[in-house]
Design a protein around this motif. Structure first.
Motif, PDB file in Angstrom:
ATOM      1  N   ALA A 192       0.832  -1.208   0.000  1.00 22.62           N
ATOM      2  CA  ALA A 192       0.000   0.000   0.000  1.00 22.62           C
ATOM      3  C   ALA A 192       0.866   1.256   0.000  1.00 22.62           C
ATOM      4  O   ALA A 192       0.566   2.224  -0.709  1.00 22.62           O
ATOM      5  CB  ALA A 192      -0.939  -0.010   1.201  1.00 22.62           C
ATOM      6  N   LYS A 193       1.942   1.238   0.777  1.00 13.93           N
ATOM      7  CA  LYS A 193       2.847   2.395   0.823  1.00 13.93           C
ATOM      8  C   LYS A 193       3.460   2.655  -0.559  1.00 13.93           C
ATOM      9  O   LYS A 193       3.530   3.794  -1.011  1.00 13.93           O
ATOM     10  CB  LYS A 193       3.954   2.148   1.852  1.00 13.93           C
ATOM     11  CG  LYS A 193       4.950   3.277   1.948  1.00 13.93           C
ATOM     12  CD  LYS A 193       6.066   2.961   2.925  1.00 13.93           C
ATOM     13  CE  LYS A 193       7.119   4.062   2.896  1.00 13.93           C
ATOM     14  NZ  LYS A 193       8.283   3.744   3.707  1.00 13.93           N
ATOM     15  N   THR A 194       3.883   1.599  -1.214  1.00 13.34           N
ATOM     16  CA  THR A 194       4.491   1.749  -2.533  1.00 13.34           C
ATOM     17  C   THR A 194       3.467   2.215  -3.556  1.00 13.34           C
ATOM     18  O   THR A 194       3.747   3.094  -4.381  1.00 13.34           O
ATOM     19  CB  THR A 194       5.135   0.426  -2.985  1.00 13.34           C
ATOM     20  OG1 THR A 194       6.049   0.003  -1.977  1.00 13.34           O
ATOM     21  CG2 THR A 194       5.881   0.599  -4.286  1.00 13.34           C
ATOM     22  N   LEU A 195       2.265   1.646  -3.511  1.00 10.78           N
ATOM     23  CA  LEU A 195       1.222   2.059  -4.455  1.00 10.78           C
ATOM     24  C   LEU A 195       0.813   3.513  -4.222  1.00 10.78           C
ATOM     25  O   LEU A 195       0.566   4.254  -5.179  1.00 10.78           O
ATOM     26  CB  LEU A 195       0.015   1.129  -4.350  1.00 10.78           C
ATOM     27  CG  LEU A 195       0.248  -0.289  -4.862  1.00 10.78           C
ATOM     28  CD1 LEU A 195      -0.961  -1.171  -4.557  1.00 10.78           C
ATOM     29  CD2 LEU A 195       0.560  -0.292  -6.349  1.00 10.78           C
ATOM     30  N   LYS A 196       0.757   3.940  -2.955  1.00  8.76           N
ATOM     31  CA  LYS A 196       0.453   5.344  -2.657  1.00  8.76           C
ATOM     32  C   LYS A 196       1.533   6.256  -3.233  1.00  8.76           C
ATOM     33  O   LYS A 196       1.251   7.353  -3.712  1.00  8.76           O
ATOM     34  CB  LYS A 196       0.347   5.567  -1.150  1.00  8.76           C
ATOM     35  CG  LYS A 196      -0.947   5.098  -0.552  1.00  8.76           C
ATOM     36  CD  LYS A 196      -0.951   5.395   0.947  1.00  8.76           C
ATOM     37  CE  LYS A 196      -2.139   4.779   1.622  1.00  8.76           C
ATOM     38  NZ  LYS A 196      -2.145   5.033   3.070  1.00  8.76           N
ATOM     39  N   ALA A 197       2.784   5.788  -3.157  1.00  9.54           N
ATOM     40  CA  ALA A 197       3.900   6.603  -3.651  1.00  9.54           C
ATOM     41  C   ALA A 197       3.799   6.848  -5.147  1.00  9.54           C
ATOM     42  O   ALA A 197       4.145   7.928  -5.623  1.00  9.54           O
ATOM     43  CB  ALA A 197       5.234   5.937  -3.313  1.00  9.54           C
ATOM     44  N   ILE A 198       3.333   5.872  -5.896  1.00 11.35           N
ATOM     45  CA  ILE A 198       3.262   6.062  -7.349  1.00 11.35           C
ATOM     46  C   ILE A 198       1.881   6.533  -7.808  1.00 11.35           C
ATOM     47  O   ILE A 198       1.707   6.842  -8.977  1.00 11.35           O
ATOM     48  CB  ILE A 198       3.658   4.785  -8.122  1.00 11.35           C
ATOM     49  CG1 ILE A 198       2.667   3.655  -7.885  1.00 11.35           C
ATOM     50  CG2 ILE A 198       5.071   4.368  -7.790  1.00 11.35           C
ATOM     51  CD1 ILE A 198       2.822   2.516  -8.845  1.00 11.35           C
ATOM     52  N   ALA A 199       0.925   6.619  -6.897  1.00  6.65           N
ATOM     53  CA  ALA A 199      -0.437   7.016  -7.262  1.00  6.65           C
ATOM     54  C   ALA A 199      -0.581   8.534  -7.301  1.00  6.65           C
ATOM     55  O   ALA A 199      -1.525   9.107  -6.770  1.00  6.65           O
ATOM     56  CB  ALA A 199      -1.445   6.407  -6.291  1.00  6.65           C
ATOM     57  N   ASP A 200       0.347   9.176  -7.934  1.00  4.84           N
ATOM     58  CA  ASP A 200       0.340  10.630  -8.075  1.00  4.84           C
ATOM     59  C   ASP A 200       0.864  10.947  -9.471  1.00  4.84           C
ATOM     60  O   ASP A 200       1.928  10.439  -9.846  1.00  4.84           O
ATOM     61  CB  ASP A 200       1.240  11.244  -6.994  1.00  4.84           C
ATOM     62  CG  ASP A 200       1.270  12.749  -7.061  1.00  4.84           C
ATOM     63  OD1 ASP A 200       2.015  13.292  -7.923  1.00  4.84           O
ATOM     64  OD2 ASP A 200       0.562  13.397  -6.273  1.00  4.84           O
ATOM     65  N   PRO A 201       0.166  11.759 -10.224  1.00  2.00           N
ATOM     66  CA  PRO A 201       0.610  12.044 -11.599  1.00  2.00           C
ATOM     67  C   PRO A 201       2.020  12.627 -11.678  1.00  2.00           C
ATOM     68  O   PRO A 201       2.792  12.257 -12.568  1.00  2.00           O
ATOM     69  CB  PRO A 201      -0.428  13.049 -12.116  1.00  2.00           C
ATOM     70  CG  PRO A 201      -1.621  12.862 -11.255  1.00  2.00           C
ATOM     71  CD  PRO A 201      -1.115  12.402  -9.921  1.00  2.00           C
ATOM     72  N   ALA A 202       2.374  13.507 -10.753  1.00  2.00           N
ATOM     73  CA  ALA A 202       3.715  14.105 -10.783  1.00  2.00           C
ATOM     74  C   ALA A 202       4.776  13.026 -10.531  1.00  2.00           C
ATOM     75  O   ALA A 202       5.819  13.008 -11.186  1.00  2.00           O
ATOM     76  CB  ALA A 202       3.827  15.213  -9.742  1.00  2.00           C
TER      77      ALA A 202
END
Length: 116
Positions: free
Chosen positions: A33-43
């Motif tokens: 979840a932490k990793t997916l949150k990290a990449i779940a941002d367009p920037a």
């Protein structure tokens, strides 16, 4: 007269069959979840692709700020999140920090998502 052939019904499947693979453990779910949150941002997705596309797959924060259209502190924050998630690595040289993809990090993430 018409002959009708009766088919055998399949054997009943046990209602509580064990899962075919291991369920995700709590700590594994937390990390994923932490990793997916990290990449779940367009920037951040753009930063990953910009670093990967840069010469030698390495980019200085100074090379990423203008194309992304964000301030240097904001870009540095996004890069820190990606480093903390294990997607990018950071190498400080003088006053600048250089970033590159961690070898296999995206492949491992993709495999984790496929096997959930």
């Amino acid at each position: 007269m018409v002959n009708v052939e009766l088919l055998q019904a399949p054997a009943a499947v046990e209602c509580c069959a064990p899962p075919a693979r291991q369920a995700l453990a709590a700590d594994g779910a937390e990390k994923l979840a932490k990793t997916l949150k990290a990449i779940a941002d367009p920037a951040r997705l753009r930063l990953i692709s910009m670093v990967a596309a840069h010469d030698d797959s390495e980019a200085c924060v100074c090379d990423l700020t203008e194309p992304l259209g964000l301030s240097q502190p904001t870009v540095s924050h996004h890069l820190k999140v990606l480093v903390d998630a294990g997607i990018l690595s950071r190498d400080k040289r003088g006053t600048w920090a250089y970033y590159r993809l961690v070898p296999g990090a995206l492949d491992a993430l993709a495999q984790s998502v496929v096997t959930v």
